[in-house]
Design an enzyme around this catalytic site. Structure first.
Site, mmCIF file in Angstrom:
data_model
loop_
_atom_site.group_PDB
_atom_site.id
_atom_site.type_symbol
_atom_site.label_atom_id
_atom_site.label_comp_id
_atom_site.label_asym_id
_atom_site.label_seq_id
_atom_site.Cartn_x
_atom_site.Cartn_y
_atom_site.Cartn_z
ATOM 1 C CE LYS A 16 -21.044 64.538 -19.040
ATOM 2 N NZ LYS A 16 -21.282 63.750 -20.260
ATOM 3 N NE ARG A 91 -20.733 69.369 -23.778
ATOM 4 C CZ ARG A 91 -21.929 69.044 -23.327
ATOM 5 N NH1 ARG A 91 -22.245 69.227 -22.084
ATOM 6 N NH2 ARG A 91 -22.815 68.520 -24.135
ATOM 7 N NE ARG A 126 -29.528 60.148 -23.911
ATOM 8 C CZ ARG A 126 -28.537 60.892 -23.433
ATOM 9 N NH1 ARG A 126 -27.905 60.537 -22.334
ATOM 10 N NH2 ARG A 126 -28.168 61.977 -24.067
ATOM 11 N NE ARG A 160 -30.905 64.595 -25.015
ATOM 12 C CZ ARG A 160 -29.752 64.791 -24.398
ATOM 13 N NH1 ARG A 160 -29.600 64.418 -23.153
ATOM 14 N NH2 ARG A 160 -28.750 65.384 -25.002
ATOM 15 N NE ARG A 171 -25.251 65.335 -27.903
ATOM 16 C CZ ARG A 171 -26.005 64.403 -27.332
ATOM 17 N NH1 ARG A 171 -26.760 63.612 -28.057
ATOM 18 N NH2 ARG A 171 -25.991 64.261 -26.038
HETATM 19 P P1 AMP Z 1 -25.929 67.364 -22.843
HETATM 20 O O1 AMP Z 1 -27.304 67.052 -22.324
HETATM 21 O O2 AMP Z 1 -24.959 67.728 -21.762
HETATM 22 O O3 AMP Z 1 -25.411 66.296 -23.764
HETATM 23 O O4 AMP Z 1 -26.083 68.698 -23.731
HETATM 24 C C1 AMP Z 1 -26.942 68.751 -24.849
HETATM 25 C C2 AMP Z 1 -26.548 69.927 -25.738
HETATM 26 O O5 AMP Z 1 -26.656 71.155 -25.007
HETATM 27 C C3 AMP Z 1 -25.115 69.891 -26.242
HETATM 28 O O6 AMP Z 1 -24.967 69.072 -27.393
HETATM 29 C C4 AMP Z 1 -24.874 71.365 -26.532
HETATM 30 O O7 AMP Z 1 -25.501 71.763 -27.747
HETATM 31 C C5 AMP Z 1 -25.620 72.057 -25.393
HETATM 32 N N1 AMP Z 1 -24.743 72.263 -24.217
HETATM 33 C C6 AMP Z 1 -24.855 71.703 -22.984
HETATM 34 N N2 AMP Z 1 -23.905 72.147 -22.153
HETATM 35 C C7 AMP Z 1 -23.157 73.016 -22.880
HETATM 36 C C8 AMP Z 1 -22.008 73.799 -22.599
HETATM 37 N N3 AMP Z 1 -21.420 73.763 -21.401
HETATM 38 N N4 AMP Z 1 -21.507 74.577 -23.584
HETATM 39 C C9 AMP Z 1 -22.090 74.631 -24.796
HETATM 40 N N5 AMP Z 1 -23.158 73.908 -25.140
HETATM 41 C C10 AMP Z 1 -23.703 73.104 -24.194
#
Ligand code: AMP
Length: 215
Positions: A16, A91, A126, A160, A171
């Site tokens: 994404k 989410r 990554r 990361r 996750r």
């Molecule tokens: P991502 O980079 O999208 O995988 O997001 C990394 C982390 O940010 C996730 O594992 C959540 O802890 C937090 N996060 C990102 N977007 C959201 C969201 N829409 N709602 C809640 N937590 C989020």
């Protein structure tokens, strides 16, 4: 295509982020990644940084009321008014309802279809260059010279902090429990498109561009 919010759905590692950034350039609307925004907030001295860090490093979702406010601000106060690509938001159902009711209901969702194993490898492998931001993967797209960025020559390459095996499993579990129901949510509203996200970046890009023509 009229002004739209394009929601990208899919497992962590389904592509994404990469494709969202590409699409944004292609159709001149911003790519808003809540993960990127929240990571920046963690690294700044914002008052929310410690609570965000607590949830994110544990692989759990940050409370929706906090994320909702941030996203609303980004969309309504910036270039997002002309439409945007939302990566990582909504989410869960609560966030999806918030988006429709408080921001805009002109939404389409694109599901990035990919198997768990591929998403795991993409994530565990990554890393990026801290100097220029170039993205790499140790399984699929390593640097030509071990430990040196191809683009700028920096040796400051980082993984990361939420990409450990245990956090990743959490996750993935969070995705299945909280986010997967959004597939039916958008499908039942005739707003869902699917893209096969297991192939190469170029193949996925081509499929996405053909979906965009239908939107
Ligand atoms: P991502 O980079 O999208 O995988 O997001 C990394 C982390 O940010 C996730 O594992 C959540 O802890 C937090 N996060 C990102 N977007 C959201 C969201 N829409 N709602 C809640 N937590 C989020």
């Amino acid at each position: 295509m009229t002004r739209k919010i394009i929601v990208l759905l899919g497992l962590p590692g389904s592509g994404k982020g990469t494709q969202g950034a590409m699409l944004a350039k292609e159709i001149f609307i911003p790519h808003i990644s809540t993960g990127d925004i929240l990571r920046k907030m963690v690294n700044s001295s914002s008052e929310e940084s410690s609570i965000l860090k607590f949830y994110m490093e544990d692989g759990r979702l940050v409370p929706s009321d906090l994320v909702n406010k941030i996203v609303r601000k980004y969309i309504l106060s910036g270039d997002g008014k002309q439409g945007c690509i939302l990566d990582g938001y909504p989410r869960n159902l609560e966030q999806a309802e918030y988006l429709i009711e408080n921001v805009d209901d002109n939404i389409v969702a694109i599901l990035f279809d990919v198997a768990d194993e591929i998403s795991m490898k993409r994530i565990m492998g990554r890393f990026s260059c801290s100097s220029c931001g170039e993205l790499y993967n140790k399984f699929f797209n390593n640097t030509k010279l071990e430990g040196v960025c191809d683009s700028c020559g920096s040796k400051d390459l980082t993984y990361r902090s939420d990409d450990s095996q245990i956090t990743l499993q959490k996750r993935l579990d969070e995705y299945k429990k909280e986010t997967l129901p959004l597939v039916d949510y958008y499908k039942s509203r005739n707003k869902l498109f699917r893209v096969d996200a297991s192939g190469s970046k170029d193949d996925i890009k081509e499929n996405l561009l053909s979906i965009l023509k239908k939107i």
